[in-house]
Design a protein around this motif. Structure first.
Motif, short mmCIF file in Angstrom:
data_model
loop_
_atom_site.label_atom_id
_atom_site.label_comp_id
_atom_site.label_asym_id
_atom_site.label_seq_id
_atom_site.Cartn_x
_atom_site.Cartn_y
_atom_site.Cartn_z
N THR A 32 0.82 -1.20 0.00
CA THR A 32 0.00 0.00 0.00
C THR A 32 0.86 1.26 0.00
O THR A 32 2.02 1.25 0.44
N HIS A 33 0.29 2.34 -0.46
CA HIS A 33 0.96 3.64 -0.42
C HIS A 33 0.70 4.30 0.93
O HIS A 33 -0.35 4.10 1.55
N SER A 34 1.65 5.08 1.37
CA SER A 34 1.52 5.79 2.63
C SER A 34 0.72 7.07 2.40
O SER A 34 1.27 8.18 2.34
N THR A 35 -0.60 6.90 2.25
CA THR A 35 -1.51 8.03 2.01
C THR A 35 -2.79 7.80 2.80
O THR A 35 -3.13 6.67 3.17
N SER A 38 -5.14 5.49 0.73
CA SER A 38 -4.89 4.06 0.89
C SER A 38 -5.41 3.57 2.23
O SER A 38 -6.02 2.49 2.33
N GLY A 63 1.65 2.28 5.88
CA GLY A 63 1.80 2.21 4.42
C GLY A 63 3.15 1.63 4.05
O GLY A 63 4.14 1.78 4.77
N MET A 65 4.80 1.88 0.72
CA MET A 65 5.59 2.76 -0.15
C MET A 65 5.43 4.21 0.30
O MET A 65 4.32 4.73 0.37
N GLN A 66 6.55 4.83 0.61
CA GLN A 66 6.54 6.23 1.04
C GLN A 66 6.65 7.10 -0.21
O GLN A 66 7.68 7.14 -0.87
N ILE A 67 5.57 7.81 -0.55
CA ILE A 67 5.56 8.62 -1.76
C ILE A 67 5.52 10.12 -1.43
O ILE A 67 5.42 10.94 -2.33
N ASN A 98 11.61 6.34 4.66
CA ASN A 98 10.45 5.51 5.01
C ASN A 98 10.67 4.95 6.42
O ASN A 98 11.30 3.92 6.60
#
Length: 400
Positions: A32-35, A38, A63, A65-67, A98
């Motif tokens: 999952t994305h870090s949002t 999500s 999350g 993936m740290q985007i 991350n």
């Protein structure tokens, strides 16, 4: 004839592998994305996975993936959701920036409280896990399992039941002005104890409010008895004390399940169950801890209890097994009655009676006569009226 126990195998931990794969692994919801977006999907995803009998889900809390730059508030909301998930774990991709070590965050005290709450709820969670094993009904499940005729049970996809007696409505949006996030929750019929607001509220309605970052909207069913641990640093040994949170509103009971915790001896019937029940009368409340049934190697022979009667009037008297006791305190601000029971044999019956003051009998706490809840981005106001006899009516008013 004794059946040999199956060989102990390691858990398989992986993503969704299709129908049937739920028989083997503990699942996790992928990279999952870090949002917040999500995060908002996770309550719905986890609860509805129970529809295909895949109940044991974990998440890369925070999350994977740290985007974007690390967000302490987002990490906190992820962890708060994780408290009320089957598997509680943080994880993230190996990438610069991350960070998933909670002690590295500026809001570490709030993050640590999530960990402490998870430890506290473990007797309740472990009992729910046994129920899932016996019945196939997952720990997390949608509201329509119990209220299939209610349209709101299908509409409110961000809410779910966590075991039999806790309804969770996790905050999955960022705070707005003032540092609080807006959240609305539909409560099914009956009464529910709002843990965050420390009050008994009427169901069959939608409530809303602004929640600070350290507040989690979750609710105990009326009449429930929630078994909890005292403060712990680990779960390697069974604590010699148990906290029972006694929820007002109706009669109720629970069954506390225990076993060795690190073996498969339960397959051969090596476990115990302890029934706790409350009966509410106009003049008194009687809580009974029944003698446990069953046995397993290393089980406790005696245990102390701390009873927390929520939203309770100050008692006229408190008795333990028919004898008046002074081992109780009352917090008038929290309306919390705490009764301490010294170590007693787990194989005996223990009865606590809470006698109400004659002046308090017949009195009932009512919510404000009119309560308005205005929902963001919705052109309506829900107006709820509580009459003197306790009847609740809700109507929807279109905003101009």
């Amino acid at each position: 004839m004794r059946i040999n126990r199956p060989e102990r195998r390691p858990f398989i931990f992986h993503r969704w592998g299709g129908l049937g794969s739920h028989r083997y692994p503990i699942g996790f919801s992928g990279d999952t994305h870090s949002t917040f977006g999500s995060l908002a999907f996770q309550p719905y995803f986890t609860a509805t996975a129970s529809n295909v009998c895949f109940g044991y889900w974990g998440h890369d809390l925070g999350g994977h993936m740290q985007i974007a730059p690390t967000d302490p508030e987002l990490m906190l909301r992820w962890l708060q959701f994780g408290v009320f998930s089957p598997i509680f774990r943080t994880h993230g991709a190996s990438q610069e920036g991350n960070e998933r070590r909670i002690w590295k965050y500026p809001n570490f005290p709030q993050l640590l409280e999530c960990v402490n709450l998870r430890y506290q709820l473990m007797p309740y969670i472990y009992t729910a896990a046994r129920q899932a094993y016996d019945t196939g009904i997952s720990i997390c499940r949608p509201l329509y399992y119990e209220w299939p005729e209610e349209n709101e049970a299908y509409r409110q996809e961000g809410e779910y039941m966590f075991g039999d007696d806790i309804l969770v409505s996790p905050v999955v949006t960022a705070a707005e002005a003032g540092g609080k996030a807006f959240q609305r929750t539909w409560l099914p019929e009956g009464q529910w104890f709002d843990v965050c607001r420390n009050q008994l509220v009427q169901g069959a309605s939608i409530i809303s409010g602004w929640y600070a970052q350290d507040e989690i909207p979750y609710f105990y069913r009326s009449g429930a008895i929630i078994p909890c641990n005292p403060p712990l640093r680990n779960l390697k040994t069974a604590p010699t004390e148990m906290i029972l949170k006694v929820v007002p509103g109706s009669d109720g009971s629970t069954t506390i399940y225990e076993d060795q915790g690190d073996s498969q001896a339960y397959i051969d019937g090596e476990y115990t169950q302890t029934v706790v029940q409350q009966q509410r009368h106009p003049a008194e409340t009687v809580l009974t801890i029944m003698p446990r049934t069953g046995a397993f190697e290393g089980m406790l022979q005696e245990r102390a209890y701390t009873l927390q009667f929520l939203d309770e009037d100050k008692p006229f008297r408190v008795s333990l097994n028919g004898t008046p006791t002074s081992n109780w305190t009352y917090d008038s601000n929290l309306r919390l009655l705490t009764v301490s029971i010294p170590p007693v044999s787990c194989d005996t019956r223990t009865v606590v009676t809470i006698g109400r003051s004659p002046s308090a009998i017949g009195q009932q706490r009512l919510e404000p006569a009119v309560e308005r809840s205005t929902f963001i981005n919705l052109p309506v106001i829900f107006e709820r009226t509580v009459s003197a006899d306790g009847t609740v009516t809700t109507r929807k008013i279109l905003r101009k």
